[in-house]
Design an enzyme around this catalytic site. Structure first.
Site, short mmCIF file in Angstrom:
data_model
loop_
_atom_site.label_atom_id
_atom_site.label_comp_id
_atom_site.label_asym_id
_atom_site.label_seq_id
_atom_site.Cartn_x
_atom_site.Cartn_y
_atom_site.Cartn_z
N LEU A 1 30.63 45.87 32.98
CA LEU A 1 29.17 45.81 32.91
C LEU A 1 28.51 46.12 34.24
O LEU A 1 27.41 46.65 34.30
CB LEU A 1 28.72 44.42 32.45
CG LEU A 1 29.09 44.00 31.03
CD1 LEU A 1 28.73 42.54 30.80
CD2 LEU A 1 28.39 44.90 30.01
N GLY A 2 29.18 45.76 35.32
CA GLY A 2 28.61 45.97 36.65
C GLY A 2 29.61 45.63 37.72
O GLY A 2 30.64 45.01 37.48
N GLY B 1 29.88 44.85 42.22
CA GLY B 1 29.19 44.60 43.48
C GLY B 1 30.16 44.10 44.53
O GLY B 1 31.38 44.14 44.34
N PHE C 1 30.74 41.12 45.36
CA PHE C 1 31.43 39.91 44.93
C PHE C 1 32.61 40.22 44.03
O PHE C 1 33.55 39.44 43.91
CB PHE C 1 30.46 39.00 44.17
CG PHE C 1 29.84 39.67 42.96
CD1 PHE C 1 30.52 39.74 41.77
CD2 PHE C 1 28.59 40.24 43.06
CE1 PHE C 1 29.96 40.37 40.66
CE2 PHE C 1 28.01 40.86 41.95
CZ PHE C 1 28.71 40.93 40.75
N GLY C 2 32.58 41.36 43.33
CA GLY C 2 33.62 41.69 42.36
C GLY C 2 33.05 42.45 41.18
O GLY C 2 32.12 43.25 41.34
N VAL D 1 31.95 42.49 36.75
CA VAL D 1 31.57 41.73 35.56
C VAL D 1 31.96 42.53 34.32
O VAL D 1 31.63 43.71 34.21
CB VAL D 1 30.06 41.42 35.54
CG1 VAL D 1 29.69 40.65 34.27
CG2 VAL D 1 29.65 40.63 36.77
N LYS E 1 32.76 37.23 35.02
CA LYS E 1 32.64 37.65 36.42
C LYS E 1 33.98 37.41 37.10
O LYS E 1 34.44 36.27 37.20
CB LYS E 1 31.53 36.86 37.10
CG LYS E 1 31.35 37.18 38.59
CD LYS E 1 30.20 36.35 39.14
CE LYS E 1 30.00 36.56 40.63
NZ LYS E 1 28.88 35.76 41.16
N ASP F 1 19.33 34.36 47.00
CA ASP F 1 19.51 35.79 46.72
C ASP F 1 18.74 36.20 45.47
O ASP F 1 19.28 36.86 44.58
CB ASP F 1 20.99 36.12 46.57
CG ASP F 1 21.29 37.59 46.81
OD1 ASP F 1 20.46 38.28 47.46
OD2 ASP F 1 22.34 38.08 46.36
#
Length: 232
Positions: free
Chosen positions: A54-55, A57, A59-60, A62, A77, A173
């Site tokens: 799905l996405g 970034g 952080f990792g 999803v 996630k 954030d």
């Protein structure tokens, strides 16, 4: 020699089983919602395949998934091994959002931790993140009424986090990519990996500056302090 060989093989096998097990630590018994097994989430996301992504970034990643026993759609996630936050972000997200209850917050359903794998399970948001409706020539243009509702709902969530909970929760954030929309375009604030909690009336301790450039208030880099007034 035969006996020693069998002892070695048995030790190796037991060590390997231990490494692959979902080991529960003391802090995990005190927090948050349901804990999933790694195999459940692997099956739900079809082995974390790219087509379920799905996405992505810093952080990792999803992934979209469907829980095998309930057919519930979820977003999983998977925190990257290279994430600067790592376990700290993982625990922060569970301890903050896992205890909060507000209609405009993304629902944390549970988590999984196996060796270096850190996974968080959320309710699935069918319309993705708000930034897709604001930037890069979106397919759907939100009306002014819809935009005002987004702002009002995010403000309502922050008011609850700052004043309506037993502790002050600072998100640190808030941005369009962390505002999620469900199937009816209702707002859900998400990604609490940088969140911090402190007692009402306390002076938050000085910490290193975190967040996203362009969304940081000018006084935060100078003071190093994120508060309910300046940060969110």
């Amino acid at each position: 020699l035969y006996v020693m060989k069998n002892v070695y093989v048995g030790f190796f096998a037991s060590t390997r089983r231990y490494k692959n097990a979902d080991v529960i630590e003391a802090w995990e018994l005190e927090i948050g919602p349901h804990r999933y097994s790694y195999q459940e989430l692997k099956k739900a996301t079809k082995g974390f395949k790219d087509k379920e992504l799905l996405g992505q970034g810093g952080f990792g990643s999803v992934y979209k998934g469907k829980l095998p026993n309930s057919n519930t759609q979820v977003a999983v996630k998977r925190i990257s091994h290279d994430s600067k936050q790592g376990l700290r972000e993982f625990v922060s997200e569970i301890t903050s959002i896992g205890r909060l209850r507000h209609r405009n917050m993304v629902q944390l359903l549970g988590w999984c931790r196996r060796c270096g794998d850190l996974l968080l399970v959320y309710g699935f948001m069918a319309n993705g993140s708000l930034d897709k409706y604001l930037f890069d020539e979106p397919k759907i243009i939100l009306s002014w009424e819809q935009r005002f509702k987004v702002v009002k709902d995010v403000a309502s969530t922050l008011l609850y986090m700052h004043e309506g909970y037993e502790q002050v929760v600072i998100h640190r954030d808030v941005k369009a990519s962390n505002v999620l929309l469900d199937g009816e375009l209702n707002v859900r604030l998400g990604d609490f990996g940088l969140a911090r909690l402190y007692e009402h009336g306390a002076n938050p301790s000085t910490t290193r500056v975190v967040g996203t450039l362009g969304y940081l208030e000018p006084e935060v880099p100078r003071t190093g302090k994120a508060t309910s007034i300046s940060r969110d």
